[in-house]
Motif scaffolding. Structure first.
Motif, PDB file in Angstrom:
ATOM      1  N   LEU A 165       0.826  -1.209   0.000  1.00  0.00           N
ATOM      2  CA  LEU A 165       0.000   0.000   0.000  1.00  0.00           C
ATOM      3  C   LEU A 165       0.859   1.257   0.000  1.00  0.00           C
ATOM      4  O   LEU A 165       0.534   2.247  -0.660  1.00  0.00           O
ATOM      5  CB  LEU A 165      -0.944  -0.001   1.202  1.00  0.00           C
ATOM      6  N   ALA A 166       1.968   1.227   0.737  1.00  0.00           N
ATOM      7  CA  ALA A 166       2.880   2.372   0.752  1.00  0.00           C
ATOM      8  C   ALA A 166       3.472   2.595  -0.641  1.00  0.00           C
ATOM      9  O   ALA A 166       3.615   3.736  -1.093  1.00  0.00           O
ATOM     10  CB  ALA A 166       3.986   2.148   1.782  1.00  0.00           C
ATOM     11  N   ALA A 167       3.808   1.521  -1.322  1.00  0.00           N
ATOM     12  CA  ALA A 167       4.352   1.634  -2.679  1.00  0.00           C
ATOM     13  C   ALA A 167       3.293   2.165  -3.648  1.00  0.00           C
ATOM     14  O   ALA A 167       3.601   2.944  -4.549  1.00  0.00           O
ATOM     15  CB  ALA A 167       4.874   0.279  -3.150  1.00  0.00           C
ATOM     16  N   LEU A 168       2.035   1.772  -3.458  1.00  0.00           N
ATOM     17  CA  LEU A 168       0.957   2.247  -4.333  1.00  0.00           C
ATOM     18  C   LEU A 168       0.783   3.760  -4.235  1.00  0.00           C
ATOM     19  O   LEU A 168       0.432   4.411  -5.217  1.00  0.00           O
ATOM     20  CB  LEU A 168      -0.360   1.565  -3.979  1.00  0.00           C
ATOM     21  N   LYS A 169       1.025   4.306  -3.057  1.00  0.00           N
ATOM     22  CA  LYS A 169       0.876   5.750  -2.883  1.00  0.00           C
ATOM     23  C   LYS A 169       1.881   6.547  -3.713  1.00  0.00           C
ATOM     24  O   LYS A 169       1.643   7.703  -4.016  1.00  0.00           O
ATOM     25  CB  LYS A 169       1.024   6.123  -1.400  1.00  0.00           C
ATOM     26  N   THR A 170       2.983   5.920  -4.051  1.00  0.00           N
ATOM     27  CA  THR A 170       4.022   6.629  -4.817  1.00  0.00           C
ATOM     28  C   THR A 170       3.753   6.613  -6.314  1.00  0.00           C
ATOM     29  O   THR A 170       4.428   7.321  -7.056  1.00  0.00           O
ATOM     30  CB  THR A 170       5.413   6.001  -4.560  1.00  0.00           C
ATOM     31  N   LEU A 171       2.786   5.821  -6.753  1.00  0.00           N
ATOM     32  CA  LEU A 171       2.533   5.677  -8.189  1.00  0.00           C
ATOM     33  C   LEU A 171       1.725   6.839  -8.749  1.00  0.00           C
ATOM     34  O   LEU A 171       0.832   7.354  -8.084  1.00  0.00           O
ATOM     35  CB  LEU A 171       1.771   4.368  -8.457  1.00  0.00           C
ATOM     36  N   ASP A 179       3.445  -1.211 -15.758  1.00  0.00           N
ATOM     37  CA  ASP A 179       4.309  -0.105 -15.351  1.00  0.00           C
ATOM     38  C   ASP A 179       4.198   0.140 -13.849  1.00  0.00           C
ATOM     39  O   ASP A 179       5.186   0.471 -13.192  1.00  0.00           O
ATOM     40  CB  ASP A 179       3.944   1.180 -16.104  1.00  0.00           C
ATOM     41  N   GLY A 180       3.009  -0.012 -13.316  1.00  0.00           N
ATOM     42  CA  GLY A 180       2.792   0.180 -11.882  1.00  0.00           C
ATOM     43  C   GLY A 180       3.580  -0.816 -11.055  1.00  0.00           C
ATOM     44  O   GLY A 180       4.178  -0.457 -10.037  1.00  0.00           O
ATOM     45  N   ILE A 181       3.575  -2.075 -11.472  1.00  0.00           N
ATOM     46  CA  ILE A 181       4.334  -3.106 -10.760  1.00  0.00           C
ATOM     47  C   ILE A 181       5.825  -2.776 -10.817  1.00  0.00           C
ATOM     48  O   ILE A 181       6.524  -2.835  -9.799  1.00  0.00           O
ATOM     49  CB  ILE A 181       4.044  -4.514 -11.336  1.00  0.00           C
ATOM     50  N   ARG A 182       6.296  -2.404 -12.000  1.00  0.00           N
ATOM     51  CA  ARG A 182       7.715  -2.071 -12.163  1.00  0.00           C
ATOM     52  C   ARG A 182       8.097  -0.894 -11.272  1.00  0.00           C
ATOM     53  O   ARG A 182       9.089  -0.941 -10.544  1.00  0.00           O
ATOM     54  CB  ARG A 182       8.007  -1.752 -13.635  1.00  0.00           C
ATOM     55  N   LEU A 183       7.293   0.195 -11.276  1.00  0.00           N
ATOM     56  CA  LEU A 183       7.584   1.380 -10.467  1.00  0.00           C
ATOM     57  C   LEU A 183       7.482   1.068  -8.967  1.00  0.00           C
ATOM     58  O   LEU A 183       8.276   1.571  -8.169  1.00  0.00           O
ATOM     59  CB  LEU A 183       6.637   2.523 -10.838  1.00  0.00           C
ATOM     60  N   ALA A 184       6.498   0.258  -8.601  1.00  0.00           N
ATOM     61  CA  ALA A 184       6.336  -0.097  -7.181  1.00  0.00           C
ATOM     62  C   ALA A 184       7.529  -0.918  -6.689  1.00  0.00           C
ATOM     63  O   ALA A 184       8.035  -0.705  -5.587  1.00  0.00           O
ATOM     64  CB  ALA A 184       5.027  -0.859  -6.983  1.00  0.00           C
ATOM     65  N   LEU A 185       7.973  -1.875  -7.520  1.00  0.00           N
ATOM     66  CA  LEU A 185       9.137  -2.668  -7.142  1.00  0.00           C
ATOM     67  C   LEU A 185      10.378  -1.803  -7.024  1.00  0.00           C
ATOM     68  O   LEU A 185      11.211  -2.010  -6.131  1.00  0.00           O
ATOM     69  CB  LEU A 185       9.374  -3.796  -8.159  1.00  0.00           C
ATOM     70  N   LYS A 186      10.488  -0.810  -7.894  1.00  0.00           N
ATOM     71  CA  LYS A 186      11.620   0.106  -7.835  1.00  0.00           C
ATOM     72  C   LYS A 186      11.610   0.898  -6.528  1.00  0.00           C
ATOM     73  O   LYS A 186      12.632   1.056  -5.881  1.00  0.00           O
ATOM     74  CB  LYS A 186      11.558   1.052  -9.042  1.00  0.00           C
ATOM     75  N   SER A 187      10.414   1.375  -6.140  1.00  0.00           N
ATOM     76  CA  SER A 187      10.337   2.147  -4.890  1.00  0.00           C
ATOM     77  C   SER A 187      10.534   1.261  -3.654  1.00  0.00           C
ATOM     78  O   SER A 187      11.076   1.719  -2.654  1.00  0.00           O
ATOM     79  CB  SER A 187       8.992   2.893  -4.797  1.00  0.00           C
ATOM     80  N   LEU A 188      10.138   0.007  -3.744  1.00  0.00           N
ATOM     81  CA  LEU A 188      10.323  -0.916  -2.608  1.00  0.00           C
ATOM     82  C   LEU A 188      11.779  -1.334  -2.445  1.00  0.00           C
ATOM     83  O   LEU A 188      12.193  -1.697  -1.349  1.00  0.00           O
ATOM     84  CB  LEU A 188       9.434  -2.162  -2.779  1.00  0.00           C
TER      85      LEU A 188
END
Length: 190
Positions: A165-171, A179-188
């Protein structure tokens, strides 16, 4: 137990309302969320209720939704949280915001509610973890677009729901699932 009342709204004095049910007037305490959803005086209203019986009083609390009443009932089970404090929490936060705060263990959101200090917020988060957030669901507030799919993908990869959920907030809004999965994994990974 009085579970539901339907009648004519005859008084609105926050946080209390008056409801005439076939000639019997009920004084009902409501959250500000329910209060603002009420129609004009003289209108027909149906409220779900919770009756609290104390040595010195019988107090009736009213709710516009089953989710709000369920959240109230969970809140009053927490040690040190009375009915008035629970009503204050539900006046300051929507049920989905409250469940999201519990799932994400976000004390900052809870301490914004008048009457809730840091220790009380921490106790609420501790005692309601896995109860309120899970029962009432956090995902409806983030379920637009493909974010639910991204959340499921992240949890399937082994991240906790809180981390996901924290990663989703950064999208950014409107991001595609891949793209969302890729960006979320990058932020995690930071």
């Amino acid at each position: 137990m009085i579970g539901r009342l339907t009648g004519t709204l005859y008084e609105k004095q926050p946080p209390r309302i008056g409801l005439d049910v076939q000639g019997v007037g009920y004084e009902i305490d409501v959250s500000m969320t329910t209060f603002y959803a009420l129609p004009e005086l003289g209108s027909q209203v149906t409220l779900l209720t919770h009756l609290t019986v104390r040595e010195d009083a019988h107090i009736l609390f009213g709710f516009s939704s089953a989710e709000e009443r369920a959240a109230f009932r969970e809140l009053i089970k927490v040690s040190g949280i009375g009915a008035r404090t629970a009503l204050s929490v539900l006046s300051g936060l929507s049920v989905s915001d409250l469940s999201q705060a519990i799932t994400m263990q976000d004390t900052a959101l809870l301490v914004r509610v008048p009457g809730i200090g840091k220790k009380t917020a921490e106790r609420l988060l501790l005692e309601l973890k896995g109860k309120l957030g899970a029962d009432l669901g956090v995902t409806p507030s983030i379920a637009h677009g493909g974010q639910t799919d991204i959340l499921h993908a992240l949890t399937a990869l082994g991240y906790s729901e809180r981390e996901a959920l924290a990663a989703l907030k950064t999208l950014p809004e409107g991001v595609s699932v891949s793209d969302g999965i890729r960006l979320a994994l990058k932020s995690l990974s930071r």
